[in-house]
Write an enzyme that holds these catalytic residues in place. Structure first.
Site, PDB file in Angstrom:
ATOM      1  CG  HIS B 159      -2.099  -0.739   1.447  1.00 21.30           C
ATOM      2  ND1 HIS B 159      -2.700  -1.342   0.146  1.00 21.30           N
ATOM      3  CD2 HIS B 159      -2.695  -1.941   2.163  1.00 21.30           C
ATOM      4  CE1 HIS B 159      -3.607  -2.532   0.055  1.00 21.30           C
ATOM      5  NE2 HIS B 159      -2.939  -2.688   1.515  1.00 21.30           N
ATOM      6  CG  ASP B 194      -2.769  -8.239   0.544  1.00 20.48           C
ATOM      7  OD1 ASP B 194      -1.643  -8.839   1.164  1.00 20.48           O
ATOM      8  OD2 ASP B 194      -3.791  -8.070   1.053  1.00 20.48           O
ATOM      9  CG  HIS B 196      -6.774  -5.421   1.455  1.00 19.20           C
ATOM     10  ND1 HIS B 196      -6.083  -6.510   2.484  1.00 19.20           N
ATOM     11  CD2 HIS B 196      -7.505  -4.794   2.072  1.00 19.20           C
ATOM     12  CE1 HIS B 196      -7.178  -5.949   4.235  1.00 19.20           C
ATOM     13  NE2 HIS B 196      -8.121  -5.180   3.559  1.00 19.20           N
ATOM     14  CG  ASP B 283      -5.059 -10.087   3.350  1.00 22.53           C
ATOM     15  OD1 ASP B 283      -5.006 -10.107   2.457  1.00 22.53           O
ATOM     16  OD2 ASP B 283      -4.670  -8.995   3.847  1.00 22.53           O
TER      17      ASP B 283
END
Lengths: 341, 341
Positions: B159, B194, B196, B283
């Site tokens: 991120h 991931d 996200h 995740d």
């Protein structure tokens, strides 16, 4: 001076959250500000009248429909999120306005709120709407022939961009006023004397050549709003040269403020505007709790006097200025100076 | 598989604050994640080695010097502010990266931190630095001839933009790894699995034609990171067509994930990269506390197997994946699948 207000409807917005240096503090943009200012207007002998309902059009003239819809509906959407905070508070922000636009309330909150100083509660939109109608009513009086009118707006507006709330502000009332004056005048100037840079106002008109924006404020290099208000920001495109920022060192008093104002007024005169909007913050006062500058009550009188000498039809729009013993006196001094100018 | 870690030095970063829907929650990016993953690497029979110190150069290759200096010094500056919070938490954000750059700690925090999920404490920089050196060590092994290596990085990195922290991330470890592989290979691909979107990785390479970025993730229209990861984001300038986002509906399980991966792998193959970086979040697991997708442990094995079939020298960089019973099993399954591929 004609004074416009919608006290009961503006009072119902009551923000609580306010994050300062990562720590929670009481929000100083309280409803009582209206009472202090309205009492002062009465003491000053001004003619007080209720705002007319101007509808959404003056707001839509300076804000995006995405943003207006967000302000209207975000609280009810937020309140449906399990475990969410009592007020709408953003926690993630895009790197640029052109980033993709999400559907969720949390994403849109981060897109449309620059900081944690503009929480939205159940009654916020009603107050925001009437604050804008207050500005529109005062500007309408000026457009239609009054030499000047004062809009007692709350919440304030000058930190609100076309699609972004911030710093206690949601709809940019000064921009709303300028929009109405543009109906009649080809060029309008906005002079912002609030302690903080009028970043939203600058942003709305940054690429427009028909509205000149001047702001005198505490140097944002170490003061809110940090990213805007620096001297090198001059406008862009058709607006290049139509934005003037005059940041002052922290603690500057009357002499420095008035010297900057005199310089700014020369530049405004060179723009030959047909009308003026004054974004009147009173937080440059030496006793203001957000204190960054040290203008005296007498200084506000001098500022009013010099602004009046432009000889322009003028809408005066209330911005910041927080609870302190002299808040009302400073409004009285400013308006008296303006009327004597 | 060679497994690189700097467990003791990565463990000392311990973020506490985490604002979700305006409400404070415990931060799930805890030091114990390292123990779970390291134990799994041992159980999986992998060869564990300590990270080498790669210095600042691999970090400076993908981050701005303003930002690196900020990460190095912001905590000590923040701690000097009277009444400030115990961790660095931003509260005001610019509308664009080109906005003016302030001098103050609060202003710079808002400039360099996109959200409230990346608080910086007294030991954060040390852990961030060693997380990057862990990625650089693994990528260096691959550059120098190893077929694959796994970097147990913590804090994660995907991120983090060139000048912006966010979502538990500070330095973009996958970008660091890609930088080292670019020393040897003209074109490098990064595949991010991931939960996200890898928004920081996308941002760093968005205008570059030498690094292809593919991300498969929960649809950001209603999921973090909201403003990035939408299917229409394709890269720009020299990088147009070199970014591929494959957002999946919430709750998507193995079949949907693998179908998207197969499609993405065709596009990666058409880029003809010389080396690969896998941004390995765990995740997307059906039992993850941030749960947005429903990949099974067996599914992670399948993902590893398909990625290996690209036949490229590969650095695997740990991203998200939070404490749950199967965190270690999912790493074991992925690495076993990759080695069997």
């Amino acid at each position: 001076m004609k004074v416009v207000c919608a006290a009961e409807r503006q009072r119902i917005h009551y923000p609580h959250s306010f994050l300062v240096n990562g720590a929670q503090q009481p929000n100083p943009e309280v409803p009582e500000r209206i009472d202090r200012l309205l009492d002062a207007a009465r003491v000053g002998g001004h003619e007080i009248r209720e705002a007319d309902d101007h509808g959404l059009a003056p707001i839509a003239a300076v804000h995006t429909p995405e943003y207006v819809h967000f302000l209207q509906h975000i609280y009810e959407r937020w309140a449906r999120i399990p475990g969410a905070s009592a007020e709408v508070i953003p926690n993630i922000h895009p790197d640029r306005r052109e980033a993709s636009y999400p559907l969720s309330a949390v994403g849109q909150a981060g897109y449309h709120m620059a900081d944690t100083a503009c929480p939205i509660g159940p009654d916020s939109w009603e107050a925001i709407y009437w604050s804008a109608s207050t500005a529109a009513t005062a500007a309408g009086l000026v457009r239609d022939g009054a030499s000047a009118a004062y809009a007692l707006c709350r919440p304030p507006g000058h930190h609100a961009f076309a699609d972004l709330a911030g710093g206690f502000c949601f709809v940019n009332n000064a921009a709303v006023a300028a929009g109405l004056l543009r109906d009649k005048h080809a060029r309008v100037a906005i002079i912002d004397v609030d302690l903080h840079h009028g970043n939203g106002t600058q942003g709305i008109f940054y690429r427009r050549g028909d509205v000149f924006t001047l702001s005198i404020h505490a140097d944002p290099a170490r003061f809110y709003p940090f990213f805007w208000g620096h001297a090198h920001e001059r406008g862009a495109g058709a607006g290049l040269g139509c934005n003037l920022n005059l940041p002052l060192p922290r603690g500057s008093a009357d002499a420095a403020f008035l010297e900057a104002l005199d310089h700014g007024l020369e530049r405004v005169a060179a723009f030959a505007p047909g009308a003026l909007v004054i974004a009147l913050g009173l937080d440059a006062f030496e006793g203001d709790p957000l204190g960054g500058l040290a203008v005296s009550t007498e200084g506000f009188g001098q500022i009013g006097r010099r602004l009046a000498r432009l000889g322009l039809p003028t809408a005066i729009v209330q911005e910041g200025g927080y609870l302190c013993a002299a808040l009302g006196d400073n409004l009285i001094a400013f308006l008296a100076g303006f009327e004597a100018g």
